[in-house]
Every structure is written in structure tokens, then in C-alpha cells.
Enzyme design. Structure first.
Site, PDB file in Angstrom:
ATOM      1  N   GLU A 182      45.251  35.755  30.868  1.00 52.15           N
ATOM      2  CA  GLU A 182      45.281  36.638  29.669  1.00 52.15           C
ATOM      3  C   GLU A 182      45.250  38.160  30.153  1.00 52.15           C
ATOM      4  OE1 GLU A 182      43.375  34.252  25.839  1.00 52.15           O
ATOM      5  OE2 GLU A 182      41.992  34.740  27.342  1.00 52.15           O
ATOM      6  N   GLU A 203      33.228  46.965  40.324  1.00 49.40           N
ATOM      7  CA  GLU A 203      33.400  47.510  41.646  1.00 49.40           C
ATOM      8  C   GLU A 203      34.494  46.968  42.136  1.00 49.40           C
ATOM      9  OE1 GLU A 203      29.283  48.001  40.502  1.00 49.40           O
ATOM     10  OE2 GLU A 203      30.668  46.274  40.434  1.00 49.40           O
TER      11      GLU A 203
END
Length: 391
Positions: free
Chosen positions: A248, A375
Site C-alpha cells: 500500500e 529515522e
């Protein structure tokens, strides 16, 4: 530059709108979502079956699996119409969006019929076993092992943060099948029914709501899993994992756009500082939609760029978090007690019909963690877009 859709896409939208007008149950927009993403209320199961049978559950899927082979632009307007009406796409999102999608991509025909179709119909629910106590965002560091013993794999280890596992019928579980191989190459994917002996699921509360049980620890103790439950080739689980998280990817940003729109609608700034923050967030929302629309157009033209999706995921998740934080600050101390005191008890200028700002702020952290932390997204952007050396 074309800022509108072609006639075939708009006809697809119109057909879906007609379907919703005819079939949408009253509960679909007002029904409260259960705390567990492995729990589908009965009315929602019935609605999911209707969507499945008419090919509107996951339009990009093949006919017979809840879809109609729709292209990326058609999938986009499908999501747009659901968002416009405030309808949940699915009560077991990891089941239909990740696990069934992975089965359709990597599974055998028998596996598709046995698991993918029932998950998509809402007859089964599924959870994703990736994260471990020592390998949260580093899938390659997983330690759960599966040792081949004839026609079964014997699984031992632990998963954590496994959403909805205590209500799920099956787990798509990533295990280490070759401890001697480089860590990315010795991983396999297994479909593990939760009723097998040796599977223990322990739900635990989140900071948002002690009564909201979705996260789980899952323990495997000598679990004997039929070898036929292997998804994809043995030791090719890294490929399955990347496919699972990428199913997705092109439209993930739309969920952040919808949440951001909702936050901005409920957040009424007072004074120049709050107004400046609101304006910045409104610009973030517009930038997200413009960049996302460009990415969707590229994907429709066959120019899929995973690194560009990292930009959208990072922008969307962190914009939602900033919006929640600013709204919480505007609500003042009255918004902090939880769970009994919500924004409606605050004397500050916050929409009384809005959910508690504290809860919305805390929940925003899930968006910056799930599907790859901020991150990790920054590392991908640095290496693949900016061309910086690996650190």
C-alpha cells in the site's frame, strides 16, 4: 500539468458513489472501531463481504479477491470517496492490506484460496509478526527460529507489538531458517494459525488508553507449523517482507492526509502564535497532497519510486504529529488528564465535539514508527535521493 482525472477514472468514481449510495449501512460512518485490529464487529464483517463480493474492498486486487483489477488512479479516487464519507477502509487493515496482499503476490493457488480469500471476506483475521524485543525496526536482526523437521517447521521465539494478535486467526510470521546465512538472506515467512499448540498471545495496553488492547507479545514454544504454510521460497523472506510493506506504499500518504484534515478542522487557533502554527500545518497538508498526487501520477505511468514514498511517509506522519502537539498545547492543561477528561472540559478554544487531544497526540507516534520509523525514512532519503554515503 493535468490537475484533473480522465473520464474513465471519474466514471469509476461515479460507479463507486452509486454503489455506496445503494449499499452503505448506517453503522459504517458512525460505528466505533474496536480497540483490537484483529476484531471485526459482526455488522462490519457483513459490510466487508458486500464490498468483497462487488469488487470494491481492494479495487486493485484481481476479480474474485475483492477487487476488479483497478489501476492506481482508480484506487486513489476509491480512497478519496471513503475518506469523504468518513468510512473505515477495513477493521483488520493489516489482514487485507498486507497479509492477504502478500499471499496474492507470493502464495500458491491453494494458499490464496485457503487464507487470502477468507481474510478478504472477513471470515478470518490476520496479524503481522515482524518486530521482536531486540529487533524492532531491524527485521534483519530477528531471532525467532524455524527448524525444518520433515514436513513441518519447529518455531521458537518471540514477537512483540503484534497488533490484534490475540483476536487473529493467523499470523504472517517472519522467522530465521538459516542462522549461518547473512542476516538478510536467512529469513523465511510462515503462515502460523494461532490455535496451534505452543502459540501464546499476551495483549498489553497502550499509553493512550489502558483499556485499549491491541498490541501483543507472541511466544512460540516448539510450534510445529506445516511446511506447506511457507510463503514464498525458503530463505526468501526478506523479499516477502519488502513486498508486504510495499503493497500500500503508493497510497499510504492518503491516510495521513485524511488525519491531518481532521486535525486542522478541529483545531481553532487563537492568537498570532497559534495562527502561525496553523498556517504552517495547512501548508504541510497542501504540500503532502501535491507531492502525493505527483507520486500517484508517476506510479500510474509505471515510474514507481520507493524513495519518494519515504518522503511522503516522513512528511505525512510528522505533520500529523506536529498538528496534534500544537492542538494539545492550545487546549491547555485541561486536555492532559486521561482517559476521563477530554478537550470538551477545557476552557480553551477547542471544538467540543473533537476527541481528546492528549489521546490524539500520543497516538500520532504510531505513525512515525509503524511501516518504518522516521529515522529509517531519513536514512533512505539521504542515501537514495540525496546520494549521501552510508553512515
Amino acid at each position: 500539468m493535468q490537475l484533473s482525472f480522465d473520464a474513465d477514472v471519474e466514471e469509476f468514481r461515479a460507479e463507486f458513489v452509486r454503489f455506496l449510495d445503494e449499499h452503505l449501512p448506517a453503522d459504517a460512518a458512525a460505528g466505533e472501531r474496536p480497540g483490537s485490529t484483529g476484531d471485526i464487529p459482526e455488522w462490519a464483517r457483513a459490510w466487508q463481504r458486500v464490498l468483497f463480493e462487488h469488487g470494491w474492498l481492494v479495487p486493485g486486487n484481481p476479480p474474485g479477491y475483492g477487487g476488479r483489477g483497478a489501476g492506481i488512479l482508480q484506487q486513489y479516487v476509491h480512497r478519496e470517496e471513503l475518506a469523504r464519507r468518513g468510512i473505515y477502509e477495513n477493521f483488520n487493515p493489516q489482514g487485507s492490506g498486507i497479509i492477504a496482499a502478500s499471499l496474492l503476490t507470493f502464495g500458491t493457488e491453494e494458499q490464496k484460496q485457503r487464507w487470502a480469500a477468507p481474510i478478504l471476506r472477513g471470515d478470518l483475521t490476520a496479524a503481522l509478526g515482524m518486530s521482536e524485543p531486540g529487533a524492532g525496526s531491524d527485521l534483519a536482526g530477528l531471532r525467532t527460529r524455524a527448524v525444518r523437521d520433515g514436513d513441518v517447521y519447529v518455531v521458537d521465539g518471540q514477537k512483540v507489538w503484534t497488533s490484534g494478535a490475540h483476536d487473529a486467526d493467523v499470523l504472517l510470521t517472519f522467522v530465521r531458517t538459516d542462522p549461518e546465512a547473512p542476516k538478510h538472506r536467512g529469513i523465511s515467512a510462515l503462515i502460523i494459525p494461532t490455535d496451534l499448540p505452543g502459540v501464546e498471545r499476551r495483549p498489553f495496553a497502550s499509553v493512550c488508553d489502558p483499556g485499549d488492547l491491541d498490541f501483543n507479545e507472541v511466544f512460540f514454544s516448539g510450534v510445529r507449523v506445516p511446511a506447506e504454510n511457507l510463503l514464498g521460497p525458503e530463505n526468501q523472506g526478506w523479499r516477502v517482507a519488502n513486498g508486504s510493506l510495499g503493497h500500500e506504499r503508493n497510497l499510504l500518504w492518503t491516510s495521513f492526509a485524511v488525519r491531518l484534515d481532521g486535525l486542522l478542522a478541529d483545531f481553532h487557533p487563537v492568537g498570532p502564535v497559534q495562527e502561525d502554527r496553523y498556517a504552517t500545518l495547512a501548508l504541510d497538508a497542501q504540500a503532502l497532497r501535491l507531492l502525493g498526487s505527483g507520486a500517484v501520477a508517476k506510479a500510474a505511468a509505471g515510474e514507481d519510486d520507493p524513495a519518494e514514498m519515504s518522503v511522503l511517509k516522513l512528511l505525512g506522519s510528522e505533520a500529523v504529529q506536529r498538528a496534534s502537539e500544537h492542538a494539545l498545547a492550545a487546549a491547555g492543561g485541561g486536555a492532559l488528564p486521561h482517559p476521563d477528561v477530554t478537550a470538551r472540559h477545557s476552557p480553551f478554544n477547542v471544538d467540543e465535539s473533537a476527541p481528546g487531544w492528549f489521546e490524539r497526540f500520543v497516538r500520532s507516534f504510531a505513525g512515525t514508527i509503524a511501516g518504518g520509523t522516521s529515522e529509517i525514512q531519513r536514512t533512505i532519503i539521504a542515501e537514495r535521493i540525496l546520494g549521501l554515503p552510508r553512515g
